[in-house]
Design an enzyme around this catalytic site. Structure first.
Site, PDB file in Angstrom:
ATOM      1  CE  LYS A  30       9.386  -0.764   7.444  1.00 56.53           C
ATOM      2  NZ  LYS A  30       9.414  -0.915   6.014  1.00 56.53           N
ATOM      3  CE1 TYR A  75      11.681  -2.567   2.530  1.00 53.25           C
ATOM      4  CE2 TYR A  75      10.291  -4.285   1.606  1.00 53.25           C
ATOM      5  CZ  TYR A  75      11.068  -3.789   2.636  1.00 53.25           C
ATOM      6  OH  TYR A  75      11.229  -4.544   3.769  1.00 53.25           O
ATOM      7  NE  ARG A 128      -9.001 -17.430   4.961  1.00 52.56           N
ATOM      8  CZ  ARG A 128     -10.020 -17.800   4.183  1.00 52.56           C
ATOM      9  NH1 ARG A 128     -10.214 -17.202   3.026  1.00 52.56           N
ATOM     10  NH2 ARG A 128     -10.811 -18.782   4.549  1.00 52.56           N
ATOM     11  CG  ASP A 138       5.928   1.373  -0.934  1.00 53.15           C
ATOM     12  OD1 ASP A 138       5.650   2.107   0.035  1.00 53.15           O
ATOM     13  OD2 ASP A 138       6.538   0.295  -0.818  1.00 53.15           O
TER      14      ASP A 138
HETATM   15  C1  LIG Z   1       9.229  -1.920   5.065  1.00 52.61           C
HETATM   16  C2  LIG Z   1       8.751  -1.538   3.720  1.00 52.61           C
HETATM   17  C3  LIG Z   1       7.924  -2.396   2.968  1.00 52.61           C
HETATM   18  C4  LIG Z   1       7.549  -3.784   3.438  1.00 52.61           C
HETATM   19  O1  LIG Z   1       6.730  -3.754   4.550  1.00 52.61           O
HETATM   20  P1  LIG Z   1       6.654  -4.908   5.667  1.00 52.61           P
HETATM   21  O2  LIG Z   1       5.692  -4.327   6.624  1.00 52.61           O
HETATM   22  O3  LIG Z   1       8.027  -5.115   6.203  1.00 52.61           O
HETATM   23  O4  LIG Z   1       6.143  -6.133   4.977  1.00 52.61           O
HETATM   24  C5  LIG Z   1       7.467  -1.947   1.742  1.00 52.61           C
HETATM   25  N1  LIG Z   1       7.817  -0.734   1.255  1.00 52.61           N
HETATM   26  C6  LIG Z   1       8.623   0.100   1.924  1.00 52.61           C
HETATM   27  C7  LIG Z   1       8.985   1.416   1.337  1.00 52.61           C
HETATM   28  C8  LIG Z   1       9.117  -0.266   3.184  1.00 52.61           C
HETATM   29  O5  LIG Z   1       9.929   0.580   3.849  1.00 52.61           O
END
Ligand SMILES: *Cc1c(COP(=O)(O)O)cnc(C)c1O
Length: 382
Positions: A197, A100, A46, A172
């Protein structure tokens, strides 16, 4: 500054030498208990400081030309921890209008409980952000390319605005991946990923990542110790293994998506294609300036007479899926899935038509992907 080649970083940076047996890959250290003789020597999962967590942090930091990086258990853990690390009660954050869904919900459902104020912009120009900045604004948060319309923000203009106003800028960077976009080079403070992703890339894991300066990452790490969204060492291993092929995967995603976007744009039954690599994209020139490749995500709109749900069912290889960025091609109808909660008016305002499909272009042979799309369109025409 010149950097090592991306593919080399993907494969080598951060790796843990197997000093015991000389094996070719980083060993996994699963221990949750390490010697504790004084506070400085404490290791604990952690605390983000197990050998495998540190190894991944080094690799993702190198990929985005950052001083430091941290892996998380999910993209949302990375996003929520980063925001809460810099926002105190009474502070304000400006979000881009298109972000998102999970981040949108986090803002609307959680921030108020922490006494944090927030606004969404009305547009995507730096002036739209400046308009929302108040005396207590602390953070600017963007996402480019965005979901589902692949909107492109001018990263440098936002970074400049943040610097001028003394704010922390966050992006992001999930859709671009570190191969196609390195936002810190344009002055952004903190870059965040859903590693579920492209970094993961095989639709078989959940993880997140954050990179930034050593000081910023220290603050996020301190907050993360309290919030506990930490990644397991086993997932670190899987992430390290996945990132080794990130460069070659993303280059193939780029190539396929560009080819398919052009094919769809010229197809008589397609009304519109959204892809930053098309010269018809309204911000193609900004994308060209700030991206090394245009990514594997595109959206397209079928003509009105098509039943989009039936079109999806007619696909033989391309899978209907909520997630994205895997090696396999997947497709989703935003108005029936990720964006169902929008009213007709909101959909219209955001430009999300009921016939819109978001397409995560995989790395299969592009001719096979096109053949599947074409047979599904023809199936609808008869
Ligand atoms: C999937 C996604 C997230 C969230 O991520 P998780 O791994 O599902 O928690 C955040 N931003 C974007 C652009 C995403 O495609």
């Amino acid at each position: 500054m010149t950097h090592k080649g991306k593919h080399t970083i993907c494969i080598h940076d951060g790796e843990i030498k197997d000093t015991q047996f000389g094996g070719a890959v980083s060993p996994i250290f699963m221990a949750s208990s390490y010697p504790f003789l004084d506070v400085d020597s404490m290791r604990y999962p952690r605390m983000f400081n197990t050998p495998n967590q540190e190894a991944i942090g080094i690799k993702i930091a190198a990929l985005e030309h950052a001083e430091a990086g941290l892996p998380f258990a999910s993209g949302m853990a990375a996003i929520s921890t980063s925001l809460l690390a810099f926002l105190e009660p009474g502070d304000h954050v400006v979000f881009q209008n298109e972000i998102y869904g999970g981040t949108f919900r986090f803002a609307n459902e959680e921030l108020e409980k922490f006494g944090i104020d927030y606004s969404f912009t009305d547009g995507i120009q730096a002036s739209d952000f400046e308009e929302k900045i108040t005396d207590n604004t602390k953070v600017i948060y963007i996402e480019t390319p965005s979901n589902p319309l692949l909107t492109i923000m001018d990263i440098e203009s936002i970074a400049k605005l943040a610097k001028r106003k003394n704010l922390i800028s966050m992006i992001d960077n999930t859709f671009a991946s570190p191969i196609n976009q390195t936002p810190l080079d344009f002055g952004i403070d903190i870059s965040i990923h859903s590693a579920t992703k492209y970094l993961g890339g095989h639709s078989d894991m959940l993880a997140g990542a954050v990179v930034g300066s050593r000081d910023h990452i220290q603050e996020i790490s301190n907050k993360g110790k309290n919030l506990g969204g930490n990644i397991s060492d086993f997932m670190c291993y899987l992430l390290e293994r996945s990132i080794k092929t990130l460069g070659v995967r993303v280059e193939k995603h780029n190539e396929n998506a560009q080819y398919i976007a052009q094919f769809l744009e010229n197809h008589k039954d397609i009304v519109k294609v959204y892809y930053p690599g098309l010269t018809s994209h309204p911000n193609h020139n900004i994308a060209k300036r700030q991206m090394n490749g245009f990514g594997g995500m595109l959206s397209f709109e079928l003509k009105d007479q098509f039943n989009v749900k039936e079109f999806q069912k007619s696909l033989k290889m391309i899978k209907p899926s909520m997630s994205l960025a895997g090696v396999e091609s997947t497709i989703l109808m935003p108005t029936l899935t990720s964006h169902t909660s929008l009213t007709e008016e909101e959909k219209k305002k955001q430009g999300i038509s009921n016939n819109l499909l978001r397409f995560s272009v995989g790395i299969e042979n592009k001719e096979d992907i096109i053949q599947d799309l074409v047979q599904a369109i023809q199936n609808q025409i008869k």
